[in-house]
Design a protein around this motif. Sequence first.
Motif, PDB file in Angstrom:
ATOM      1  N   ALA A  83      -6.105 -11.748  12.327  1.00  0.00           N
ATOM      2  CA  ALA A  83      -6.873 -10.562  12.722  1.00  0.00           C
ATOM      3  C   ALA A  83      -6.165  -9.256  12.376  1.00  0.00           C
ATOM      4  CB  ALA A  83      -7.162 -10.610  14.220  1.00  0.00           C
ATOM      5  N   THR A  84      -4.847  -9.238  12.400  1.00  0.00           N
ATOM      6  CA  THR A  84      -4.112  -7.995  12.154  1.00  0.00           C
ATOM      7  C   THR A  84      -3.367  -7.973  10.824  1.00  0.00           C
ATOM      8  OG1 THR A  84      -2.190  -8.867  13.329  1.00  0.00           O
ATOM      9  CG2 THR A  84      -3.788  -7.583  14.632  1.00  0.00           C
ATOM     10  N   ALA A  85      -3.398  -9.063  10.094  1.00  0.00           N
ATOM     11  CA  ALA A  85      -2.589  -9.176   8.876  1.00  0.00           C
ATOM     12  C   ALA A  85      -2.938  -8.102   7.845  1.00  0.00           C
ATOM     13  CB  ALA A  85      -2.730 -10.563   8.261  1.00  0.00           C
ATOM     14  N   TYR A  86      -4.209  -7.832   7.630  1.00  0.00           N
ATOM     15  CA  TYR A  86      -4.610  -6.890   6.588  1.00  0.00           C
ATOM     16  C   TYR A  86      -4.136  -5.471   6.899  1.00  0.00           C
ATOM     17  CZ  TYR A  86      -7.502  -4.215   3.377  1.00  0.00           C
ATOM     18  OH  TYR A  86      -7.933  -3.350   2.413  1.00  0.00           O
ATOM     19  N   THR A  87      -4.442  -4.976   8.101  1.00  0.00           N
ATOM     20  CA  THR A  87      -4.045  -3.601   8.433  1.00  0.00           C
ATOM     21  C   THR A  87      -2.536  -3.476   8.540  1.00  0.00           C
ATOM     22  OG1 THR A  87      -4.431  -4.064  10.773  1.00  0.00           O
ATOM     23  CG2 THR A  87      -6.211  -2.979   9.571  1.00  0.00           C
ATOM     24  N   GLY A  93      -0.175  -0.958   6.222  1.00  0.00           N
ATOM     25  CA  GLY A  93       0.811  -0.063   6.825  1.00  0.00           C
ATOM     26  C   GLY A  93       2.204  -0.312   6.278  1.00  0.00           C
ATOM     27  N   ASP A  94       2.573  -1.599   6.135  1.00  0.00           N
ATOM     28  CA  ASP A  94       3.892  -1.945   5.591  1.00  0.00           C
ATOM     29  C   ASP A  94       4.054  -1.440   4.162  1.00  0.00           C
ATOM     30  OD1 ASP A  94       4.390  -3.225   7.991  1.00  0.00           O
ATOM     31  OD2 ASP A  94       4.153  -5.251   7.172  1.00  0.00           O
ATOM     32  N   MET A  95       3.013  -1.577   3.356  1.00  0.00           N
ATOM     33  CA  MET A  95       3.089  -1.110   1.967  1.00  0.00           C
ATOM     34  C   MET A  95       3.201   0.412   1.912  1.00  0.00           C
ATOM     35  SD  MET A  95       0.636  -3.745  -0.178  1.00  0.00           S
ATOM     36  CE  MET A  95      -0.853  -3.347   0.696  1.00  0.00           C
ATOM     37  N   THR A  96       2.491   1.089   2.788  1.00  0.00           N
ATOM     38  CA  THR A  96       2.577   2.550   2.840  1.00  0.00           C
ATOM     39  C   THR A  96       3.976   2.988   3.255  1.00  0.00           C
ATOM     40  OG1 THR A  96       0.231   2.716   3.376  1.00  0.00           O
ATOM     41  CG2 THR A  96       1.601   4.620   3.916  1.00  0.00           C
TER      42      THR A  96
END
Length: 189
Positions: free
Chosen positions: A156-160, A164-167
């Motif tokens: 459920a939270t992996a995409y967001t 955020g991690d990539m940013t």
Amino acid sequence: MLGRRTALAAWVVRALTLALLVLGATHPDWHQFAGKAMAARAVAYPLAMLALPVGWWLTRRGRTPYPAVQDLLLTLPFLVDTAGNALDLYDGITWFDDACHFLNWALLLGAVAITLPARLGGWARLGLTVGLGSTTALVWGSASTSRSCATAPSLATAYTDTLGDMTLGTLGSLLAGLVVLRLRAARRA
């Protein structure tokens, strides 16, 4: 003398990281290591931390001084990550993962930015640093998401979280590039 101390510090960081990796790999049932791919890290991290000294020894030894600062910058993120797992900081402090993505990319890409040739010019080095930082954050995030998506609770939270991690990784590389750009400009002045 500073170069020797810095190189020694990098080897101390390697030893501490290795000790924590062994702890994690031999105790995968401990809650702070469960599901954190410690066995894979125990193989990949030492290989990554040896790439610079082995590469320098094979190709540059005797021709250029040992890149001690880059070595320390490249090894520190592995210690930060393994210590974060060992001390249960990823699960215990909500912002720790985000801070690691920013800080670790700043350290890693700081090593890259220092190494890029001065003849490229400051803005070209900055662009290459941020571009490589963004690309590596994308690769790391993609690998992390594919691993996370295999477990239903984090789906459920992996995409967001990955975005955020990539940013944060990209912003860390931007900071590294700007700091090196500023330091080189100050050295020329």
